[in-house]
Design a protein around this motif. Structure first.
Motif, short mmCIF file in Angstrom:
data_model
loop_
_atom_site.label_atom_id
_atom_site.label_comp_id
_atom_site.label_asym_id
_atom_site.label_seq_id
_atom_site.Cartn_x
_atom_site.Cartn_y
_atom_site.Cartn_z
N THR A 57 0.85 -1.19 0.00
CA THR A 57 0.00 0.00 0.00
C THR A 57 0.88 1.24 0.00
O THR A 57 2.08 1.17 0.33
CB THR A 57 -0.91 0.04 1.24
N ASP A 58 0.27 2.38 -0.33
CA ASP A 58 1.08 3.60 -0.39
C ASP A 58 1.42 4.13 1.00
O ASP A 58 2.13 5.13 1.13
CB ASP A 58 0.39 4.67 -1.23
N ARG A 59 0.95 3.47 2.05
CA ARG A 59 1.33 3.82 3.43
C ARG A 59 2.62 3.11 3.84
O ARG A 59 3.20 3.42 4.88
CB ARG A 59 0.21 3.46 4.40
N TYR A 60 3.05 2.16 3.06
CA TYR A 60 4.23 1.34 3.38
C TYR A 60 5.51 2.19 3.28
O TYR A 60 5.75 2.85 2.28
CB TYR A 60 4.30 0.16 2.42
N LYS A 61 6.33 2.14 4.35
CA LYS A 61 7.60 2.86 4.38
C LYS A 61 8.75 1.87 4.22
O LYS A 61 8.83 0.87 4.96
CB LYS A 61 7.75 3.61 5.70
N VAL A 62 9.61 2.13 3.28
CA VAL A 62 10.75 1.26 3.02
C VAL A 62 11.85 1.51 4.04
O VAL A 62 12.19 2.67 4.34
CB VAL A 62 11.31 1.48 1.60
N ILE A 63 12.41 0.44 4.60
CA ILE A 63 13.65 0.51 5.37
C ILE A 63 14.73 -0.09 4.49
O ILE A 63 14.74 -1.30 4.25
CB ILE A 63 13.55 -0.25 6.70
N GLN A 64 15.62 0.74 3.99
CA GLN A 64 16.67 0.26 3.09
C GLN A 64 17.68 -0.60 3.84
O GLN A 64 17.86 -0.48 5.06
CB GLN A 64 17.38 1.46 2.44
#
Length: 310
Positions: free
Chosen positions: A74-81
């Motif tokens: 979803t567009d709420r998902y935050k990526v942790i690189q």
């Protein structure tokens, strides 16, 4: 590499699964990122229909190096690189942190790193070297997880003890204010001295639980049961596994001076769970077993439940 383990490195001694790149010394985070094959980033891009219409509310997580789609989120998902995971661990453990292993599973969908805690401890005569494990998913299937795990240097068994009074694990979903959640992890998770003190008490409690040989055999049959409708071959296979576990309990050189108790039993089950060969070797059995080891082993948890309920 085959299906589950895409890339990884390990320090010095080859792991039992035989996979990955060997390095002589524990590397810094910058080198570990490269050695583990994790020097790539996740891009978030819009998703379109066949008519080139944007699908609102969703994005695709794409690996920048090969344009591989890791998952739809979803567009709420935050990526942790991957680089952020190493930076988090560097800051948490301080200068001079040593990485023992790290890598990519399931084609980049899941990644992990394992790092030494700064200090070793002597608990009940055992030399304990705590590790920090950080696991993350890039496909939206799971949370970010951070945990402490104690390693017995003598036989390298991971004791996944369910210590209710030790705050040794933490997780978060990929939404909201990620930086604030990472700060929470620092405050909640890493009171290492308190954790090791609790671990020492738990070891003593397990040592105090006497286990007659008859009880050991009973528990092993509960852990590796023979089903009533099993074929002769299936019964033979289970008996072979039971015999393997018995040898690890009764004959292991590093457990000879431990005594007949729950602590010895947990160590034997842990050794069996992480080293025994399966009844049937599929093409990817080592990778699958390694993936399960990273996430925890239900057989060890079940053994711990049995001795704790005694």
């Amino acid at each position: 590499m085959a299906a589950n383990v895409e890339s990884m490195f390990y320090v010095r001694e080859k792991p039992w699964h035989g996979l990955g790149v060997r390095v002589q010394e524990a590397p810094s985070s910058a080198d570990a990122l490269i050695q583990a094959g994790l020097d790539w980033k996740v891009l978030q891009e819009p998703i379109y229909t066949e008519k080139e219409e944007v699908i609102e509310g969703y994005k695709a997580n794409i690996r920048d190096t090969d344009r591989k789609a890791l998952g739809v989120v979803t567009d709420r998902y935050k990526v942790i690189q991957n680089q952020e995971a190493f930076a988090f661990t560097d800051e948490l453990l301080g200068e001079g942190v040593r990485y023992e292993t790290a890598g990519s599973l399931q084609g980049g969908r899941r990644v992990w790193l394992l790092a030494h805690m700064p200090h070793e401890y002597i608990i009940s005569g055992e030399r304990i070297s705590p590790y920090l494990i950080f696991s993350n998913t890039h496909d939206g299937s799971g949370a970010i997880k951070v945990a402490l795990t104690p390693i017995r240097v003598v036989c390298q068994n991971t004791l996944n003890l369910a210590l209710s009074n030790a705050k040794r694990s933490w997780s978060m979903i990929h939404t909201g204010n990620i930086q604030n959640k990472l700060e929470e992890a620092r405050d909640t998770l890493f009171m290492a001295e308190n954790y090791m003190d609790s671990l020492g008490k738990e070891f003593e409690r397990l040592r105090a639980i006497t286990m007659p040989d008859k009880k050991v055999m009973e528990y092993m049959e509960l852990l590796l049961p023979v089903e009533e409708n099993a074929t002769l071959q299936q019964k033979k296979n289970i008996r072979r596994l039971q015999e393997d576990m018995k040898i690890r309990y009764f004959d292991a050189p590093d457990l000879q001076d431990v005594g007949r108790n729950a602590y010895r039993f947990i160590n034997a089950v842990s050794d069996f769970a992480t080293h025994a060969e399966p009844l049937r070797k599929t093409a990817n059995y080592k990778e699958n077993l390694f993936a399960r080891t990273v996430e925890g082993n239900p057989l060890i948890d079940r053994a711990y439940q049995l001795v704790s309920a005694a």
